[in-house]
Design a protein around this motif. Structure first.
Motif, PDB file in Angstrom:
ATOM      1  N   SER A 180      28.845   8.327  81.241  1.00 20.21           N
ATOM      2  CA  SER A 180      30.225   7.840  81.189  1.00 20.21           C
ATOM      3  C   SER A 180      30.714   7.701  79.749  1.00 20.21           C
ATOM      4  CB  SER A 180      30.352   6.496  81.917  1.00 20.21           C
ATOM      5  OG  SER A 180      29.630   5.488  81.246  1.00 20.21           O
ATOM      6  N   ASP A 190      29.513   9.663  77.326  1.00 21.42           N
ATOM      7  CA  ASP A 190      29.298  10.980  76.709  1.00 21.42           C
ATOM      8  C   ASP A 190      28.420  10.879  75.466  1.00 21.42           C
ATOM      9  OD1 ASP A 190      29.487  13.739  76.378  1.00 21.42           O
ATOM     10  OD2 ASP A 190      31.296  13.601  75.149  1.00 21.42           O
ATOM     11  N   ARG A 223      35.173  11.836  74.890  1.00 21.20           N
ATOM     12  CA  ARG A 223      35.970  10.857  75.608  1.00 21.20           C
ATOM     13  C   ARG A 223      35.058   9.907  76.351  1.00 21.20           C
ATOM     14  NH1 ARG A 223      38.697  10.711  80.763  1.00 21.20           N
ATOM     15  NH2 ARG A 223      37.697  12.677  81.306  1.00 21.20           N
ATOM     16  N   VAL A 224      35.315   8.619  76.255  1.00 18.42           N
ATOM     17  CA  VAL A 224      34.516   7.628  76.965  1.00 18.42           C
ATOM     18  C   VAL A 224      35.255   7.190  78.222  1.00 18.42           C
ATOM     19  CG1 VAL A 224      33.428   6.821  74.845  1.00 18.42           C
ATOM     20  CG2 VAL A 224      35.487   5.673  75.676  1.00 18.42           C
ATOM     21  N   GLU A 225      34.501   6.810  79.224  1.00 19.03           N
ATOM     22  CA  GLU A 225      35.047   6.327  80.488  1.00 19.03           C
ATOM     23  C   GLU A 225      34.299   5.063  80.892  1.00 19.03           C
ATOM     24  OE1 GLU A 225      34.492   9.360  83.352  1.00 19.03           O
ATOM     25  OE2 GLU A 225      36.068  10.670  82.569  1.00 19.03           O
ATOM     26  N   PRO A 226      34.971   4.119  81.535  1.00 22.57           N
ATOM     27  CA  PRO A 226      34.255   2.943  82.041  1.00 22.57           C
ATOM     28  C   PRO A 226      33.499   3.282  83.324  1.00 22.57           C
ATOM     29  CG  PRO A 226      36.552   2.825  82.681  1.00 22.57           C
ATOM     30  CD  PRO A 226      36.420   4.052  81.820  1.00 22.57           C
ATOM     31  N   ILE A 227      32.397   2.584  83.556  1.00 17.82           N
ATOM     32  CA  ILE A 227      31.768   2.714  84.874  1.00 17.82           C
ATOM     33  C   ILE A 227      32.310   1.657  85.827  1.00 17.82           C
ATOM     34  CG2 ILE A 227      29.657   3.770  83.970  1.00 17.82           C
ATOM     35  CD1 ILE A 227      28.226   1.124  84.432  1.00 17.82           C
ATOM     36  N   LYS A 266      33.783   2.620  89.266  1.00 15.17           N
ATOM     37  CA  LYS A 266      33.139   3.824  89.787  1.00 15.17           C
ATOM     38  C   LYS A 266      32.237   3.452  90.975  1.00 15.17           C
ATOM     39  CE  LYS A 266      34.733   6.798  86.741  1.00 15.17           C
ATOM     40  NZ  LYS A 266      33.865   7.401  85.721  1.00 15.17           N
ATOM     41  N   ASP A 313      30.326   8.652  92.471  1.00 15.08           N
ATOM     42  CA  ASP A 313      30.363   9.170  91.109  1.00 15.08           C
ATOM     43  C   ASP A 313      28.948   9.331  90.552  1.00 15.08           C
ATOM     44  OD1 ASP A 313      33.336   9.033  90.610  1.00 15.08           O
ATOM     45  OD2 ASP A 313      32.931   6.942  91.147  1.00 15.08           O
ATOM     46  N   SER A 341      32.377  15.948  89.673  1.00 18.15           N
ATOM     47  CA  SER A 341      32.197  14.967  88.593  1.00 18.15           C
ATOM     48  C   SER A 341      30.989  14.067  88.815  1.00 18.15           C
ATOM     49  CB  SER A 341      33.449  14.092  88.477  1.00 18.15           C
ATOM     50  OG  SER A 341      33.715  13.441  89.724  1.00 18.15           O
ATOM     51  N   LYS A 398      28.441  17.203  87.560  1.00 20.78           N
ATOM     52  CA  LYS A 398      28.643  16.958  86.133  1.00 20.78           C
ATOM     53  C   LYS A 398      27.336  17.059  85.353  1.00 20.78           C
ATOM     54  CE  LYS A 398      30.641  13.490  83.005  1.00 20.78           C
ATOM     55  NZ  LYS A 398      31.349  12.179  82.952  1.00 20.78           N
TER      56      LYS A 398
END
Length: 322
Positions: free
Chosen positions: A119, A121, A138-142, A145, A200, A227, A254
């Motif tokens: 998440s 990267d 790019r960072v994403e929160p878990i 999810k 996810d 993903s 992913k």
């Protein structure tokens, strides 16, 4: 069952194990063995009744016959959780226990770390750092999810607890479904394909059984979101590696974090090494400093039960494999 059984400690770290038994059962005769080849003869020479054993040199050479077919061994205590390396045994002849839970927390942290790595990267940022490249990524929160935990033993339960604490939706699969804390939903194995499209992250932590061999295969990958990330901390053989390679090549998932493989060590020419969206660890997710002493202490506590004629904890049903 004997109140004073002869015990063999079969491990590559015998000194620590012997020290624990010397402290907790000083009156017993204890023998140490740190090779696969020497164990059968030692069992025969000592007429050992109890053997604590760790699979420390792979499965193919493991002396299973000496343990489960011995005329004297009545109890085999496995230092880890998996018992697939024993094959089948007669429970009327020998009792097998495992050390389920000894590494549940560590495995759960591994799974959570893998989720965070993808998440955030982290592998992509590392590549850019090595190239001295600023920007990109790019960072994403878990948080928010969904994680699907396949297998809700002690490890799966620990994973769900940590995932829920991170604000994730938690789905789980177990052979006999029941409501569980930290799980939003618990389903039976027949629901697997239907649940995969919601996940996810898919964390696989089941034992290797006839029913789980190849569980993560072509149909499973086809049901996942593009993903989705697979995290496998189960046993080699649960994931079909050919189907995984096909899914990676087709960008149908992913990526993956893998700690277990069909062939271990993973051959140097195996194609999995070449994927930058696959994290490979050498079946070490459960190996942390002090795990071996914790496992032997679990055995020592169970040995007190054995000597007093009480039921043993973590007895494995050979039909279920856990």
């Amino acid at each position: 069952m004997s109140a004073h059984p002869t015990v063999i400690l079969h491990t590559d770290r015998p000194a620590a194990a012997v020290a624990v038994l010397g402290e907790t059962h000083p009156d017993l005769t204890v023998h140490a063995c740190d090779t696969y080849t020497a164990l059968p003869a030692l069992i025969e020479q000592t007429a050992a009744e109890v053997v604590y054993t760790v699979r420390f040199d792979g499965t193919p050479r493991f002396p299973r016959q000496a343990l489960v077919e011995s005329p004297t061994v009545k109890w085999v205590s496995i230092g880890g959780s998996g018992t697939d390396h024993l094959g089948r045994w007669d429970p009327a002849r020998v009792t097998v226990t495992n050390s389920a839970g000894v590494a549940a927390g560590m495995l759960a942290e591994y799974a959570l770390g893998a989720m965070l790595s993808f998440s955030l990267d982290l592998r992509g940022f590392e590549r850019r750092q090595l190239a001295r490249q600023w920007g990109g990524g790019r960072v994403e929160p878990i948080e928010g999810k969904t994680v699907l935990v396949i297998g809700l033993g002690k490890t799966g339960t620990a994973i769900a607890q940590r995932a829920k604490a991170m604000g994730m939706e938690t789905l789980g699969i177990r052979a006999r479904p029941k409501p569980m804390p930290s799980l939003d939903e618990v389903h039976d194995p027949d629901a697997l394909l239907a649940l995969l499209g919601r996940a996810d992250f898919i964390v696989c932590c089941v034992p290797l059984l006839a029913s789980t061999r190849g569980l993560i295969g072509k149909a499973t990958f086809a049901a996942m979101k593009p993903s989705a990330v697979l995290i496998d901390i189960s046993r080699g053989g649960v994931t079909e590696e050919a189907a995984l390679l096909e899914a990676l090549d087709g960008k149908r998932i992913k990526g993956a974090a893998l700690d277990v493989f069909t062939a271990e060590p993973l051959p140097a020419d195996h194609p999995l090494w070449g994927y930058d969206n696959v994290a490979i660890t050498p079946h070490c997710a459960a190996v942390y400093e002090g795990w071996d002493v914790k496992s032997v202490r679990m055995f020592a506590d169970n040995l007190k039960r054995y000597r007093s004629g009480r039921p043993l904890e973590n007895t494995v049903n050979p039909e279920r494999g856990y």
